[in-house]
Design a protein around this motif. Structure first.
Motif, short mmCIF file in Angstrom:
data_model
loop_
_atom_site.label_atom_id
_atom_site.label_comp_id
_atom_site.label_asym_id
_atom_site.label_seq_id
_atom_site.Cartn_x
_atom_site.Cartn_y
_atom_site.Cartn_z
N ARG A 132 -2.06 -8.33 4.82
CA ARG A 132 -1.59 -7.21 5.63
C ARG A 132 -2.75 -6.45 6.25
O ARG A 132 -2.67 -5.99 7.37
N LEU A 136 -3.17 -5.53 10.07
CA LEU A 136 -3.23 -4.12 10.46
C LEU A 136 -4.57 -3.76 11.07
O LEU A 136 -4.64 -3.05 12.08
N ALA B 47 3.84 -2.07 12.45
CA ALA B 47 3.40 -2.90 11.32
C ALA B 47 2.94 -2.01 10.17
O ALA B 47 3.20 -2.31 9.00
N PHE B 48 2.29 -0.91 10.50
CA PHE B 48 1.79 0.00 9.46
C PHE B 48 2.95 0.62 8.68
O PHE B 48 2.92 0.67 7.46
N ARG B 50 6.03 -0.51 8.35
CA ARG B 50 6.73 -1.52 7.54
C ARG B 50 5.93 -1.86 6.30
O ARG B 50 6.47 -1.99 5.20
N ALA B 51 4.61 -2.00 6.48
CA ALA B 51 3.76 -2.35 5.34
C ALA B 51 3.80 -1.25 4.28
O ALA B 51 3.89 -1.53 3.09
N LYS B 52 3.76 0.02 4.73
CA LYS B 52 3.79 1.13 3.79
C LYS B 52 5.11 1.16 3.04
O LYS B 52 5.17 1.45 1.85
N GLN B 54 7.02 -1.30 2.29
CA GLN B 54 7.09 -2.35 1.28
C GLN B 54 6.12 -2.10 0.13
O GLN B 54 6.40 -2.47 -1.01
N ALA B 55 4.99 -1.46 0.44
CA ALA B 55 4.00 -1.21 -0.60
C ALA B 55 4.47 -0.13 -1.56
O ALA B 55 4.05 -0.07 -2.70
N SER B 58 5.93 -1.61 -4.60
CA SER B 58 5.38 -2.92 -4.96
C SER B 58 5.01 -2.99 -6.43
O SER B 58 4.89 -4.05 -7.00
N GLN B 59 4.83 -1.82 -7.07
CA GLN B 59 4.46 -1.85 -8.48
C GLN B 59 5.68 -1.77 -9.40
O GLN B 59 5.55 -1.87 -10.60
#
Lengths: 271, 301
Positions: A132, A136, B47-48, B50-52, B54-55, B58-59
């Motif tokens: 990612r 990014l 993208a940022f 969406r990534a955040k 999902q993160a 994540s734990q």
């Protein structure tokens, strides 16, 4: 001095006599002052802090650190410039000012395009996977989605992250500092930069990666950018740079060809 | 380097810079150019966020299930306290049976604004690694965080839909009003997030303070009890209208008006759509300009 390449697309304002002396960074009497909060002596307890707020004593709380004092130089296209000096001499601060991240107190920095600063102390986004971060980082630098997709494999291969297993799909917080630095360098080096600044990146990777990044820096220089390198490793400065700026206590002590400056510096540090 | 005399030798640094078209490093671009740069980074922003998103979980072992479970548990807690123990359900337009839809909509819509502010405060401060390493318009960060919260809300809306149907609401044309209401709230939240992103970049202490401010805002906006019924006997009508005109109350009421059959314009603040549009424009435009004004200073610290 870099040799003029006939294939380089020449800009509109081309000076007929000297197409090879195009300035990319001009520092004009740059002063940088840090204002540090909480740098006071006295007690660090909550009651002491409250006392200061109640009595409105801001002057005692903020201390000024004059980190760079009147540095001037001009860097040209195709140069690789090393920055040397003992710890705390203002090297990293100067790079940040060139990158436009730290506004100078006095003086000005002019640049051609957007300089990019590559440091080693922080990963991009710790919670996200390396994968990612590559995407990014590429998008943040202004690459299109197609470009990122096309370069993705190159970036991962170059970083060598996957040489010891499938690390690219793990969150970056699990990386060692060396691995994170390598990935960051690979992401930033994937794009052609007008001015690329590297803060000790070469010192962190292992031997193999150092070799690879030195080669990559040479390539970047050929693509008509300017490279700045901060390092305490005189060998990597010698191998990559043809000009060196020596900073001491925030002042520019010497500016010249690598061999001359390094010889003087080595004498100064007592080697 | 023994170069022959060069025509540039006599120039001052400023003249030299002008001759070769160099610009002052780190200077803030003009507003229109800034908007253009921001548009160029739209894929990064998407993208940022969406990534955040999902993160975020994540734990956790259950992973993305928490996207839906968290708002549902929130609503359950408020139902227990306000619906059962304190019996705040009186006065909900249409009668008691509307209390659960009323509560669920209120909680989800308020959470959207609340989380936008909270993530806005940390948007720049917590991403210094990215800010110092790469150049991009910094407004990308707060915008991405609000987008992340919008995506989160869309997950919650699925839960909301099930709750509405379970409590006897029937889909109708008025449900389409959800879209303009969400658009206005998104604009409002974006502006708010940018204001707090700038404040939070300079004063990280805000991250400690904001939860209390936001909790006060929540109780003052009628998330879990109907404002009109609560205040009717205690304050004059104009005061009720004033409280009901605060942005959180307006956006919640618009959503309830859209989704709950028994709601009429008489149950919410006067001119709700105009109020919503006004809040959205004021916060959105002011927030964007306010954030842009400090663009060159976010890498500091």
């Amino acid at each position: 001095m870099a040799v003029a390449e006939p294939t380089t697309p020449t800009p509109l304002s081309k000076a007929p006599q000297a197409p090879d002396r195009r300035p990319t960074v001009i520092a004009d009497d740059v002063h940088i002052v840090y204002r540090v909060a909480g740098g006071t002596r006295g007690k660090g307890s909550a009651t002491a802090a409250l006392n200061r707020i109640v009595r409105r004593k801001p002057s005692g709380r903020v201390r000024e650190v004059h980190a760079v004092k009147g540095v001037s130089f001009t860097a040209y296209r195709g140069e690789a410039i090393g920055l040397i000096g003992s710890n705390g001499s203002g090297k990293s601060t100067l790079l940040r000012a060139i990158a436009g991240l730290l506004p100078p107190e006095r003086g000005k920095v002019y640049t051609d395009g957007q300089p990019s600063l590559l440091g080693v102390n922080a990963a991009l986004l710790n919670d996200l996977t390396g994968e990612r971060n590559v995407v990014l980082g590429g998008l943040a630098m202004g690459m299109s989605r197609e470009e990122v997709r096309a370069r993705y494999q190159d970036i991962v291969d170059f970083s060598g992250i996957n040489e010891k297993g499938d690390f690219i799909t793990l969150p970056m917080r699990t990386y060692s500092s060396g691995m994170a630095a390598r990935l960051r360098f690979s992401i930033a080096a994937a794009r052609r930069h007008d001015v690329l600044m590297i803060d000790e990146a070469l010192a962190t990777g292992d031997k193999k990666f150092q070799k690879r990044s030195e080669n990559r820096i040479r390539e970047l220089r050929k693509e008509a950018g300017t490279v700045f390198l901060v390092s305490h490793n005189n060998k990597s400065i010698r191998d990559t740079c043809d000009r060196v700026l020596w900073l001491e206590k925030g002042e520019l002590r010497m500016d010249g060809p690598t061999e001359d400056v390094l010889a003087a510096y080595e004498e100064y540090t007592g080697k | 380097m023994q170069a022959p005399p060069h025509p540039d030798d006599g120039l001052t640094p400023a003249e030299l810079a002008a001759k070769y078209g160099l610009s002052v490093s780190g200077a803030r671009p003009p507003l229109l150019q800034y908007i253009r740069q921001l548009w160029q980074r739209r894929h990064f922003i998407g993208a940022f966020s969406r990534a955040k998103l999902q993160a975020q979980y994540s734990q956790a072992k259950l992973g993305q299930i928490w996207q839906v479970a968290t708002p549902l548990l929130n609503a359950a807690v408020y139902f227990l306290i306000f619906g059962i123990i304190m019996e705040a359900r009186e006065g909900v337009p249409g009668g008691d049976h509307n209390y659960v839809p009323f509560l669920v909509i209120g909680v989800f819509i308020f959470t959207f604004s609340q989380q936008s502010v909270l993530s806005g405060v940390r948007a720049v401060a917590a991403n210094q690694g990215l800010v110092r390493a790469l150049h991009f318009p910094r407004a990308s960060l707060p915008i991405a965080f609000v987008l992340q919260q919008l995506q989160q809300l869309l997950y919650s809306m699925v839960v909301m839909l099930v709750v509405l149907l379970a409590f006897g609401q029937r889909p109708g044309l008025s449900w389409l009003l959800v879209f303009p209401a969400l658009a206005l709230q998104f604009l409002f939240n974006g502006g708010l997030a940018m204001i707090f992103a700038r404040l939070g970049a300079g004063t990280p202490d805000l991250a400690q303070l904001m939860p209390f401010v936001l909790r006060t805002w929540m109780y003052a906006s009628g998330v879990m009890f109907p404002l009109h019924a609560m205040l009717a006997e205690k304050v004059p009508p104009w005061a009720i209208d004033l409280v009901a005109a605060n942005p959180a109350a307006v956006f919640m009421d618009l959503m309830r008006f859209a989704l709950i059959d028994d709601y009429t314009y008489a149950d919410i603040a006067p001119y709700p759509w105009l109020l919503g549009l006004g809040w959205a424009l004021v916060a959105g435009v002011f927030g964007f300009v306010y954030f842009w004004k400090a663009e060159e200073r976010y890498g500091r610290g």
